[in-house]
Structure formats: C-alpha cells, structure tokens
Scaffold this motif. Structure first.
Motif, mmCIF file in Angstrom:
data_model
loop_
_atom_site.group_PDB
_atom_site.id
_atom_site.type_symbol
_atom_site.label_atom_id
_atom_site.label_comp_id
_atom_site.label_asym_id
_atom_site.label_seq_id
_atom_site.Cartn_x
_atom_site.Cartn_y
_atom_site.Cartn_z
ATOM 1 N N SER A 253 57.734 33.730 33.956
ATOM 2 C CA SER A 253 57.709 33.811 32.498
ATOM 3 C C SER A 253 58.119 35.185 31.992
ATOM 4 O O SER A 253 58.716 35.301 30.911
ATOM 5 C CB SER A 253 56.296 33.494 31.978
ATOM 6 N N ASN A 254 57.798 36.220 32.777
ATOM 7 C CA ASN A 254 57.944 37.585 32.277
ATOM 8 C C ASN A 254 59.077 38.389 32.902
ATOM 9 O O ASN A 254 59.451 39.426 32.366
ATOM 10 C CB ASN A 254 56.627 38.343 32.485
ATOM 11 N N ILE B 159 49.681 30.271 39.494
ATOM 12 C CA ILE B 159 49.525 31.116 38.303
ATOM 13 C C ILE B 159 50.341 32.391 38.439
ATOM 14 O O ILE B 159 51.049 32.806 37.508
ATOM 15 C CB ILE B 159 48.031 31.440 38.071
ATOM 16 N N ARG B 160 50.263 33.034 39.607
ATOM 17 C CA ARG B 160 51.021 34.271 39.805
ATOM 18 C C ARG B 160 52.526 34.030 39.701
ATOM 19 O O ARG B 160 53.243 34.791 39.041
ATOM 20 C CB ARG B 160 50.677 34.865 41.179
ATOM 21 N N GLN C 142 51.771 30.040 26.139
ATOM 22 C CA GLN C 142 51.137 29.719 27.429
ATOM 23 C C GLN C 142 49.871 28.896 27.216
ATOM 24 O O GLN C 142 49.632 27.898 27.912
ATOM 25 C CB GLN C 142 50.792 31.007 28.191
ATOM 26 N N ARG D 277 60.774 31.814 28.682
ATOM 27 C CA ARG D 277 61.621 32.969 28.968
ATOM 28 C C ARG D 277 62.464 33.379 27.750
ATOM 29 O O ARG D 277 62.917 34.519 27.671
ATOM 30 C CB ARG D 277 62.521 32.663 30.168
ATOM 31 N N TRP E 143 54.060 31.564 38.204
ATOM 32 C CA TRP E 143 54.396 31.140 36.846
ATOM 33 C C TRP E 143 54.493 32.354 35.911
ATOM 34 O O TRP E 143 55.423 32.449 35.095
ATOM 35 C CB TRP E 143 53.344 30.161 36.335
ATOM 36 N N LEU E 144 53.537 33.276 36.022
ATOM 37 C CA LEU E 144 53.560 34.472 35.181
ATOM 38 C C LEU E 144 54.778 35.341 35.498
ATOM 39 O O LEU E 144 55.403 35.902 34.587
ATOM 40 C CB LEU E 144 52.269 35.263 35.360
ATOM 41 N N ARG F 256 54.358 35.025 23.798
ATOM 42 C CA ARG F 256 54.288 34.167 24.989
ATOM 43 C C ARG F 256 52.869 33.720 25.307
ATOM 44 O O ARG F 256 52.664 32.596 25.782
ATOM 45 C CB ARG F 256 54.875 34.916 26.196
ATOM 46 N N TRP F 257 51.883 34.586 25.067
ATOM 47 C CA TRP F 257 50.515 34.212 25.411
ATOM 48 C C TRP F 257 50.057 32.983 24.634
ATOM 49 O O TRP F 257 49.364 32.105 25.160
ATOM 50 C CB TRP F 257 49.566 35.379 25.163
ATOM 51 N N GLN G 158 52.006 40.115 41.605
ATOM 52 C CA GLN G 158 50.874 39.881 40.707
ATOM 53 C C GLN G 158 49.541 40.050 41.423
ATOM 54 O O GLN G 158 48.607 39.295 41.182
ATOM 55 C CB GLN G 158 50.953 38.459 40.136
#
Length: 434
Positions: A371-372, A364-365, A256, A245, A367-368, A252-253, A418
C-alpha cells in the motif's frame, strides 16, 4: 611455524563461485522448480530421488550462505511467529502416537523452511518474482504439452503422472501437479507473477502476454469451482491495492479501515449464504466430501484439543487416526482439505493460534508494504498470500512443499520491511530480521 599453525582456507575461487549472484540465481531457480515439481519428481524418481535432490539443494544453500556470511545480517533472521510455529510442531513429537512419522514430517517441513529462508535472504523480491515466473512458465508449458500429448495425439492417459487426457473435452486437467486444484493454485500464482513482471517491465511485453495467456488457460481448464472463488478474491485484492496505491497517503488509513470492514461483512454474508453459493458454483459433491471429513475430524479433535495428535504434514494413511478417517469417509486423503483445520488437528489449539499469527502478520505486513511502497513488485507478496490463504479453506497446500515455501518467503520478505525488531539493533547494513 606460523604458516603451519594456520587452518587450511577454502580456495578463493570456490568461495567466489558460491558467493556469486549467478550461483544464487541458479540455486533459487532449482529450489523453486523442485518445490513446484514435487509430484513430477516423485513420479519419476520416487521418494529416494526427491529426498536426494532436496539434500543436494540444502548442501548447496549452506555453502552459499557460508560464502556470503559477511554480507548477511544474522540478527533475528526469522519472524518470531515462524519460530514459534516450527518449535511447537517439533515439540509435538513428545506426545505424538506416531513419533517416527512426526520426525519425518518435521524434517521435511524444516527442509523447505530452510530453503525458503535462503531464497528470502539472498534474493530481492523482484528477483524472486522473476525466478518464480521462469519456473512456472516451464512447468505450465510442460503441463499443457503433456495434456495435449495424452488427450489429442496419443488418446491415452499418462498413468504414472495421473494425466487423464481430458483436454479434448476442455478439461478438467491437472498437468504435472497431481490434481486440478494444485494446477489452479499454481496457475493463479503464475498469473500474479507474470502481471508483476509486465508492470515492472522485467520481461518483454510479448513474452509477458503469452505467459499470462498460459496461466489463464491453466485456471480455466481446471474446471474447479474452488478457483472461481480464489481467482475472484485475488482480483478483488488487486483492485483494492490499485485503489490504495493511488490514494493520497493521508487518506489511506481511512480507506484501509473501510476495506477491512467490507471484508468482515462480506465474510459474514458468505458464511450465512454458503449453501446458496455452493449450489450456484455446482460444487455440492466437492463440499459433501469435505464436510464428511471435517465432521469426523472435529470428533477426534475433542480428544486432544490443546496439543493435537502430532505433526505429520501430509497424512500417512497407515497410522491412526488418519487410517481411521479414510475408513470412515471411504476415501483416501493426504490432508484435511482445509489448512487451518489440518493444523488444529495435528498440533492443537496452540499450534493453530501460532499458525494463525504467522499468516496474519505475514499478510498485514506485506499488505502495508504494497500500500505504501511505490515499486509495483511489492504487490506480489500480498496477492500470492491471498491466493494461498483463500485456497486454504479447501486445500492444505500452504502447509507443505511449494505452498509452505512461498508462505515463508513472503513472511520473511514482509518482515524485512515491517518488523518491530528493526528498531532494537541499529546497523549500517540492511536488516534482514523479522
């Protein structure tokens, strides 16, 4: 004549009550409270009382959804992964050797799924976090109070709850949750909720600090080697999210991918060195119990590898093959002590893959999103999922009651932000689909 032809309308006052935010907030507290306190309620009222309470909550949730129907986007409410898993579990009644128990297990599973969907649809994430925090403050406080009463004031066990009064020896304790491992998981989820409350300034700092201390006490007094690993995983995930964050979006990618590679390598090393880790944690006796059960289950899985034996949820000890497993292991079990193996055993490879898809997409959803998205409340879902999924290696809590409820809440909330299907049906209203 026209007036007589009109159907009777629900009184506006009743509709206003069921559609009010205060009603939804109260009902959310009741749903979460019941889900986390199932052992306590069964001990006090038995199964009839618990099922009656569930039926009342379902009726109230249905009335609330009907009253709020115009403000909810009904297109694609559920992520497809949830639907596939639930449908396959329901279909298992066709080949189950204990069809009656399968019907009961599916009904219990669907009831908590329905309540989870209600909570996810009518409450924002921060409201869910606040409700979870309120409920767990009460239940953890009650647990510590009963342990003190049993172990220090009366010096007698509270038999109907299973409380042994070991707090004088600083544990292990289990409170109102039925086992020390469940108390450990609840304490971790509570700790995550309390920290999010503190960082989002949803509660006063003094109250948040006292709550965090209560959750920490709950984890420490379980004396469970399982939760040394789970708490470490949650802490590492929290640090990773904090790092992500604070990283510029364009970088970030890469971070990740680095984190993903680190997780895969660490998982491989843990698997290779599992014997040394078990010795280090002094968890040999617990692992021996689990390994004996898992070995016997694998032998039985080979008889129905694709479709499984049939869904049951919590194991019924009076039907085969569960009674046979208890006989062979000389221990009465209510689960496989591993959620993924439990799913494989009950609904086969198809059910296992659909469940794996469900939890993977949910994580995954979420977490993304964490993160964003800038608001700190988004970190709650992935950290709760880390606690649930790491615990799933040693318990099946995520398949029933509070664990199942939280898994679906996190899955639906993550899908809202997401989902690939959001692009299929544009709407000026907020999409609550998956």
């Amino acid at each position: 004549m026209t007036d007589r032809a009109r159907p009777p309308q629900v009184p506006a006052a009743i509709s206003a009550v069921f559609s009010s935010p205060r009603f939804s907030a109260t009902l959310t507290h009741l749903i979460l409270g019941l889900a986390f306190a199932t052992h306590l309620l069964r001990s006090l009222m038995g199964w009839p009382g618990l099922l009656g309470a569930l039926a009342c909550l379902v009726a109230l949730a249905t009335a609330s959804l009907i009253a709020r129907r115009r403000s909810i986007e009904w297109h694609g409410i559920l992520p497809v992964s949830i639907l596939v898993f639930l449908i396959w579990c329901a279909l298992s009644v066709l080949w189950s050797g204990y069809a009656g128990r399968t019907v009961l297990g599916i009904g219990y599973q669907l009831t908590f799924a329905y309540l989870a969907i209600y909570v996810a649809l009518v409450r924002d994430t921060i409201q869910i976090v606040r409700s979870t925090g309120d409920v767990l403050r009460v239940l953890l406080g009650l647990s510590i109070a009963l342990e003190v009463l049993s172990g220090l004031l009366l010096d007698l066990p509270i038999a109907f709850l299973g409380v042994q009064g070991n707090i004088a020896e600083l544990g292990p304790i289990q409170g109102v949750f039925g086992s020390r491992n469940v108390l450990g998981l609840v304490s971790l989820i509570a700790g995550v909720s309390f920290l999010v409350e503190l960082r989002s300034r949803s509660v006063r700092p003094g109250r948040a600090a006292a709550s965090i201390a209560l959750a920490t006490l709950g984890v420490l007094l379980t004396h469970s080697p399982v939760f040394v690993v789970v708490a470490s995983a949650v802490a590492i995930a929290a640090l990773a999210l904090y790092w992500l964050r604070r990283t510029p979006p364009e970088n970030r990618w890469l971070l990740q991918l680095s984190l993903l590679g680190t997780v895969l390598v660490t998982t491989l090393l843990v698997f290779i060195g599992r014997a040394s880790i078990i010795d280090l944690l002094n968890a040999g006796s617990e692992f021996e119990t689990r390994s004996t059960l898992w070995f016997e289950m694998w032998r039985l899985v080979e008889l129905h590898p694709l479709e499984g034996w049939g869904w049951a949820g919590s194991w019924p000890q009076d039907v085969s093959p569960y009674g046979w497993l208890d006989f062979v292991t000389r221990t009465e079990h209510t689960s496989a002590l591993n959620a993924f193996l439990d799913v494989y055993f009950q609904v086969g490879l198809v059910g296992f893959l659909s469940f794996l898809t469900l939890v993977t997409l949910a994580f995954i959803r979420s977490w993304l999103l964490a993160s964003n998205k800038r608001p700190v409340v988004y970190v709650w879902s992935p950290l709760v999922l880390v606690a649930l999924l790491v615990t799933s290696a040693a318990e099946s809590t995520v398949l029933v009651e509070s664990g199942w409820l939280l898994l679906l809440i996190c899955s639906v909330k993550a899908a809202q932000g997401q989902s690939w299907r959001r692009q299929l049906k544009p709407s000026p209203r907020i999409h609550l689909d998956g």
